[in-house]
Design an enzyme around this catalytic site. Structure first.
Site, PDB file in Angstrom:
ATOM      1  N   ARG A 137       0.787  -1.241   0.000  1.00  9.74           N
ATOM      2  CA  ARG A 137       0.000   0.000   0.000  1.00  9.74           C
ATOM      3  C   ARG A 137       0.821   1.295   0.000  1.00  9.74           C
ATOM      4  O   ARG A 137       0.250   2.373   0.110  1.00  9.74           O
ATOM      5  CB  ARG A 137      -0.994   0.027   1.164  1.00  9.74           C
ATOM      6  CG  ARG A 137      -1.991  -1.119   1.158  1.00  9.74           C
ATOM      7  CD  ARG A 137      -3.227  -0.802   1.942  1.00  9.74           C
ATOM      8  NE  ARG A 137      -2.955  -0.476   3.344  1.00  9.74           N
ATOM      9  CZ  ARG A 137      -3.897  -0.110   4.205  1.00  9.74           C
ATOM     10  NH1 ARG A 137      -5.160  -0.029   3.813  1.00  9.74           N
ATOM     11  NH2 ARG A 137      -3.586   0.158   5.454  1.00  9.74           N
ATOM     12  N   ASP A 138       2.124   1.206  -0.143  1.00 10.49           N
ATOM     13  CA  ASP A 138       2.929   2.432  -0.240  1.00 10.49           C
ATOM     14  C   ASP A 138       4.147   2.205  -1.126  1.00 10.49           C
ATOM     15  O   ASP A 138       5.256   2.599  -0.791  1.00 10.49           O
ATOM     16  CB  ASP A 138       3.351   2.904   1.144  1.00 10.49           C
ATOM     17  CG  ASP A 138       3.860   4.354   1.149  1.00 10.49           C
ATOM     18  OD1 ASP A 138       3.514   5.109   0.212  1.00 10.49           O
ATOM     19  OD2 ASP A 138       4.595   4.731   2.084  1.00 10.49           O
ATOM     20  N   LEU A 139       3.905   1.573  -2.276  1.00  6.63           N
ATOM     21  CA  LEU A 139       5.004   1.317  -3.209  1.00  6.63           C
ATOM     22  C   LEU A 139       5.409   2.618  -3.895  1.00  6.63           C
ATOM     23  O   LEU A 139       4.586   3.308  -4.487  1.00  6.63           O
ATOM     24  CB  LEU A 139       4.577   0.289  -4.255  1.00  6.63           C
ATOM     25  CG  LEU A 139       4.324  -1.128  -3.727  1.00  6.63           C
ATOM     26  CD1 LEU A 139       3.713  -1.991  -4.818  1.00  6.63           C
ATOM     27  CD2 LEU A 139       5.622  -1.739  -3.220  1.00  6.63           C
TER      28      LEU A 139
END
Length: 212
Positions: free
Chosen positions: A62-64
């Protein structure tokens, strides 16, 4: 090469011995920091292996983004910063919007419930674009402008990118998350070149002197 000819823009990645910076050449007004497709492919396979492992264990990152991809001394990538990660089960949807706006999927901008793996695939497509061009796929002077550009899913495709690379990014950055490529489909894509499954190439140590 004189550093005074460049303006440092932002960090693309960080390892134990330094940072990979995106820079603007003052005379040419050209961003420097993108990699050739062959090197990007090698690194991208490693990211796919890490993300596939996460999804197999029911974890969406969820935070690539490039800042969360760390380079070690051997030029291998480590996936980092799981502070916003979430567990998922099967086709269950997530509710909390999070992550960096430039890399967030359309469904997060619409504040819809979303599939964690599908959102990761979109973000990874934006990361791939950044790696091969040195540019962000979607930018805006305000959140509203950025949102409009993401929801349009229209972005510039430089002429020097291979057709297979363009095709992969289009499939990863498809607006409809149900039509978007799955991570397994990305792994099997011809550009990735891993028809028999994931076996990411790992670099040997650099030749030369380790920086002090």
């Amino acid at each position: 090469m004189a550093l005074r000819q460049y303006v440092m823009l932002r960090t693309l990645g960080e390892g134990g011995y330094g940072k990979v910076k995106l820079a603007l050449h003052l005379r040419r007004a050209r961003r420097c920091g993108c990699l050739g497709e062959m090197e990007v492919r090698r690194l991208f396979r490693q990211i796919l292996a890490a993300l596939s492992h996460c999804h197999a264990h029911g974890v969406a990152h969820r935070d690539l983004k490039p800042e969360n991809l760390l380079l070690d001394w051997h030029r291998n990538i480590k996936l980092a910063d799981f502070g916003l990660s979430a567990q998922f089960s099967g086709a269950a949807l997530l509710k909390t919007p999070c992550g960096s706006p430039e890399f967030a999927s359309p469904e997060l901008f619409c504040r819809q419930e979303y599939s964690g793996p599908a959102a990761d695939v979109w973000s990874l497509g934006v990361v791939l674009y950044d790696m091969v061009t040195g540019e962000l796929t979607f930018e805006g002077n305000s959140f509203g402008e950025l949102r409009a550009r993401v929801l349009s899913s229209i972005y510039h495709e430089p002429h020097y990118l291979s057709q297979q690379n363009r095709d992969l990014m289009r499939k990863m950055m498809t607006l409809d998350h149900q039509s978007r490529s799955t991570l397994d489909s990305v792994i099997q894509h011809p550009w990735v070149g891993l028809p028999n499954g994931l076996s990411p190439a790992v670099s040997r140590p650099w030749a030369g002197t380790r920086p002090q």
